[in-house]
Enzyme design. Structure first.
Site, short mmCIF file in Angstrom:
data_model
loop_
_atom_site.label_atom_id
_atom_site.label_comp_id
_atom_site.label_asym_id
_atom_site.label_seq_id
_atom_site.Cartn_x
_atom_site.Cartn_y
_atom_site.Cartn_z
N CYS A 1 0.81 -1.23 0.00
CA CYS A 1 0.00 0.00 0.00
C CYS A 1 0.85 1.28 0.00
CB CYS A 1 -0.92 0.03 1.22
SG CYS A 1 -1.99 -1.40 1.40
N ALA A 2 2.13 1.17 0.30
CA ALA A 2 2.97 2.36 0.44
C ALA A 2 3.17 3.04 -0.91
CB ALA A 2 4.32 1.99 1.04
N ALA A 3 3.18 4.38 -0.89
CA ALA A 3 3.37 5.13 -2.14
C ALA A 3 3.68 6.58 -1.83
CB ALA A 3 2.12 5.04 -3.02
N ALA B 1 2.26 9.96 -2.53
CA ALA B 1 0.92 10.38 -2.97
C ALA B 1 0.52 11.67 -2.26
CB ALA B 1 -0.10 9.29 -2.66
N SER C 1 -4.38 2.81 -8.26
CA SER C 1 -5.29 3.95 -8.20
C SER C 1 -6.13 4.01 -9.47
CB SER C 1 -4.50 5.25 -8.06
OG SER C 1 -5.34 6.37 -8.24
N TYR D 1 1.36 11.21 -10.61
CA TYR D 1 1.00 10.12 -9.71
C TYR D 1 0.34 8.98 -10.47
CZ TYR D 1 -1.52 7.53 -6.09
OH TYR D 1 -2.03 6.53 -5.29
N LYS E 1 1.74 5.09 -11.06
CA LYS E 1 0.99 3.89 -10.66
C LYS E 1 0.82 2.94 -11.85
CE LYS E 1 -0.13 4.04 -6.25
NZ LYS E 1 0.20 2.94 -5.33
N GLY F 1 -21.12 24.39 9.80
CA GLY F 1 -22.32 25.01 9.24
C GLY F 1 -22.05 26.01 8.14
#
Length: 258
Positions: A6-8, A10, A52, A78, A82, A127
């Protein structure tokens, strides 16, 4: 027996490297390839790679989602990195026999979320009137718990090896729907104003926020039918419950910080 990667590099919002693509490649391509080679050398059976949806592109026409079989069309450094990392993994597979599974995700949400979604949660909680009531888009999301469930399925399922999967909760949301769900989760009113989308885009361009506004008003849909069919998988948590849970997490966080 399995590595989930999972490391990247980003979410670099204010790029400082002179060559952004080179910086992304150093981590996301070279690092991924080396990890896969080391995994194969150590006898790891399978590597699941978190990629991704940016490999497919930045947005879709309304009602025309990305498919797993679409030709890649990354638009930013990016996304390019990938895509190149995926290609590097297929080379390692051919050379070593390491089983490779690629999972492309859209925006991942849930407790601990950062970036634009966290900013949107803050606006809703405070709000702040949001000029997004006239936005008629559709975006696919994937909840963190759903993504983890899918990755676990990819560890062992025999049909996963050698496949590219698109991940999503299975139901798409417009930006106003997302804001209303956040509001419900925090027991806050959804303060939406209807401002024409072209005017929002013009304001974003003038303020240097074009990309941020475009993500709020454009569509990015993902067809996860292939994933569901191949892996006999359905997202266990609905997008409605997932978004409300995230909003409740944020409301509790605000109380602890008050």
């Amino acid at each position: 027996s399995c590595v989930i990667h999972c490391a990247a590099r980003a979410h670099v919002m204010h790029e400082t490297d002179a060559d952004a693509l080179l910086a992304y490649r150093a981590v996301n391509v070279s690092g991924t390839k080396r990890l896969a080679e080391q995994a194969a050398e150590l006898g790891v059976r399978r590597l699941v790679f978190l990629s991704s949806i940016k490999v497919n592109g930045e947005q879709t026409a309304l009602g025309e989602p990305f498919l797993f079989s679409d030709s890649p069309a990354p638009e930013d450094p990016y996304g390019v990195s990938k895509w190149e990392a995926e290609q590097a993994l297929w080379v390692v597979l051919a050379q070593t026999g390491l089983e490779v599974v690629v999972v492309r995700t859209p925006l991942v949400y849930g407790p601990g979320v950062k970036g634009n979604l966290l900013r949107l949660l803050r606006w809703v909680a405070c709000g702040v009137p949001l000029p997004l009531g006239a936005v008629n888009n559709q975006r696919s999301l994937v909840g963190l718990s759903n993504l983890v469930d899918l990755l676990l399925r990819c560890i062992e399922h025999p049909a996963a090896a050698g496949q590219t999967f698109l991940a999503s909760d299975g139901d798409d949301l417009s930006t106003p729907q997302l804001i209303r769900m956040m509001s419900e989760g925090m027991n806050r009113p959804a303060r939406l104003m209807s401002v024409p989308v072209p005017l929002l885009q013009a304001g974003g361009f003038l303020l240097g926020k074009h990309d941020e506004i475009n993500r709020l008003v454009s569509s990015l849909q993902v067809d996860s039918g292939h994933t569901q069919a191949q892996l006999n998988w359905n997202a266990p948590v609905s997008v409605e419950d997932g978004v409300r849970d995230m909003a409740r997490w944020f409301a509790r966080l605000r109380k602890t910080q008050a």
